[in-house]
Design a protein around this motif. Structure first.
Motif, short mmCIF file in Angstrom:
data_model
loop_
_atom_site.label_atom_id
_atom_site.label_comp_id
_atom_site.label_asym_id
_atom_site.label_seq_id
_atom_site.Cartn_x
_atom_site.Cartn_y
_atom_site.Cartn_z
N PHE A 199 0.83 -1.22 0.00
CA PHE A 199 0.00 0.00 0.00
C PHE A 199 0.86 1.27 0.00
O PHE A 199 0.60 2.21 -0.75
CB PHE A 199 -0.90 -0.01 1.23
N LYS B 217 1.85 2.70 -3.75
CA LYS B 217 0.83 3.77 -3.82
C LYS B 217 -0.45 3.31 -4.50
O LYS B 217 -1.06 4.05 -5.30
CB LYS B 217 1.39 5.00 -4.56
N LEU B 218 -0.86 2.09 -4.24
CA LEU B 218 -2.10 1.58 -4.84
C LEU B 218 -3.30 2.04 -4.02
O LEU B 218 -3.18 2.38 -2.84
CB LEU B 218 -2.07 0.05 -4.85
N LYS B 219 -4.47 2.06 -4.65
CA LYS B 219 -5.70 2.33 -3.90
C LYS B 219 -6.02 1.11 -3.01
O LYS B 219 -5.42 0.05 -3.18
CB LYS B 219 -6.85 2.61 -4.87
N SER B 220 -6.96 1.30 -2.11
CA SER B 220 -7.19 0.28 -1.08
C SER B 220 -7.54 -1.10 -1.65
O SER B 220 -6.95 -2.11 -1.23
CB SER B 220 -8.31 0.74 -0.14
N VAL B 221 -8.50 -1.16 -2.58
CA VAL B 221 -8.92 -2.47 -3.09
C VAL B 221 -7.80 -3.16 -3.86
O VAL B 221 -7.47 -4.34 -3.58
CB VAL B 221 -10.20 -2.34 -3.94
N PRO B 222 -7.15 -2.49 -4.84
CA PRO B 222 -6.02 -3.16 -5.53
C PRO B 222 -4.90 -3.53 -4.56
O PRO B 222 -4.28 -4.59 -4.71
CB PRO B 222 -5.54 -2.11 -6.54
N ALA B 223 -4.66 -2.69 -3.56
CA ALA B 223 -3.61 -3.00 -2.58
C ALA B 223 -3.98 -4.25 -1.78
O ALA B 223 -3.13 -5.10 -1.52
CB ALA B 223 -3.40 -1.82 -1.64
N ILE C 134 -5.30 -0.45 6.09
CA ILE C 134 -5.45 0.51 4.99
C ILE C 134 -6.88 1.05 4.90
O ILE C 134 -7.28 1.57 3.87
CB ILE C 134 -5.03 -0.12 3.63
N LEU D 251 -9.78 -0.21 4.60
CA LEU D 251 -10.69 -0.75 3.60
C LEU D 251 -11.96 -1.23 4.30
O LEU D 251 -11.90 -2.02 5.25
CB LEU D 251 -10.02 -1.92 2.88
#
Length: 222
Positions: free
Chosen positions: A79, A83-89, A166, A168
Motif C-alpha cells: 500500500f 501507492k495503490l488504492k485500497s482495493v487493488p492493494a 489501509i 478498507l
C-alpha cells in the motif's frame, strides 16, 4: 434500555445493507486473491520442482521470503510503496502472500503423485507439459484440495486485517464503523456476533463443500 430495544437499534435495514456491502467487498477481494494466487502459486510450484536451477532458486527465494514475513507487513509495504488504492492493494497483498503458501501446498501435491505415472506418460510419448497438465496436476489436485480450501478460508478471515491497516471497508471494517454509533454491551455483542456468524457460515459452507468433494473423488477412484 431493554435488549429488544437495543436489537431494534442495531438490526435496522440501513445497518444490514451496510454490512452486506462490506461482505460483498470481502468476498470480491477474496475471490480475486484466490484466483490470482492459484495461478501464480501453480507457476511457483512448477518452477521450484523443475530442472532449471535458476527458476528453482528464484521460486525458492520468493516463497521463503514471503512466507516468513507476516501478511500484515505485506499489506503495509504494498500500500505504501506502490501507492495503490485500497482495493487493488488488498488484492495484491493477499495474492503475494497466498501465492507463496499455495505454492508449497501445490508442490507437496505434485511430489505426492507416484513417479510411475510420469514414466507411464513418457512411455506413451507425452511431452513434459502434457504429463504435467494431463497426468500429474489432476491427481495432485485431488490430494491437496483440503489444504487448498483451508488456505482459501484463511484468506477470507484475514481480509479483516484490511480495515486496521489501509482503512478498507470490508465486512469487519463495516462493523467497526457501525460500532461508533453504539456503546451498550448488548449492542456491541449483537453487532460483533452478527459479523462472527457471517464469517462462520461462509467458511463452514466452504469447508463442508471441500469435504464432500474430496469424499466424492475418493469414492470415484475406488
Amino acid at each position: 434500555m431493554s435488549l429488544s430495544e437495543q436489537a431494534q437499534q442495531v438490526f435496522t435495514p440501513a445497518n444490514m445493507k451496510f454490512l452486506m456491502e462490506g461482505l460483498m467487498l470481502t468476498l470480491w477481494i477474496s475471490l480475486l486473491a484466490i484466483v490470482f494466487s492459484t495461478f501464480f502459486g501453480t507457476i511457483l510450484a512448477v518452477m521450484r520442482n523443475g530442472k532449471n536451477k535458476f527458476f528453482k532458486i528464484l521460486a525458492g527465494i520468493y516463497i521463503e521470503i514471503v512466507r516468513n514475513v507476516p501478511n500484515l507487513l505485506w499489506i503495509f509495504v504494498i500500500f505504501l510503496i506502490f501507492k495503490l488504492k485500497s482495493v487493488p492493494a488488498g488484492v495484491t497483498s493477499f495474492t503475494v502472500f497466498t501465492s507463496a503458501a499455495l505454492a508449497e501446498i501445490i508442490r507437496g501435491g505434485l511430489n505426492g503423485v507416484p513417479n510411475g505415472q510420469v514414466e507411464a506418460g513418457k512411455s506413451q510419448g507425452f511431452s513434459d507439459f502434457q504429463i504435467l497438465t494431463i497426468i500429474v496436476l489432476p491427481q495432485a489436485i485431488r490430494k491437496m484440495l483440503p489444504a487448498i480450501i483451508s488456505q482459501f478460508v484463511t484468506v477470507i478471515k484475514d481480509t479483516s486485517f484490511l480495515y486496521s491497516t489501509i482503512a478498507l471497508q470490508e465486512l469487519f471494517g463495516s462493523s467497526q464503523i457501525l460500532m461508533g454509533k453504539y456503546y451498550q454491551a448488548g449492542q456491541v455483542f449483537m453487532l460483533y456476533g452478527t459479523v462472527a456468524l457471517i464469517y462462520f457460515v461462509i467458511n463452514f459452507v466452504i469447508s463442508q463443500f471441500s469435504r464432500k468433494l474430496s469424499k466424492s473423488w475418493a469414492n470415484s477412484l475406488e
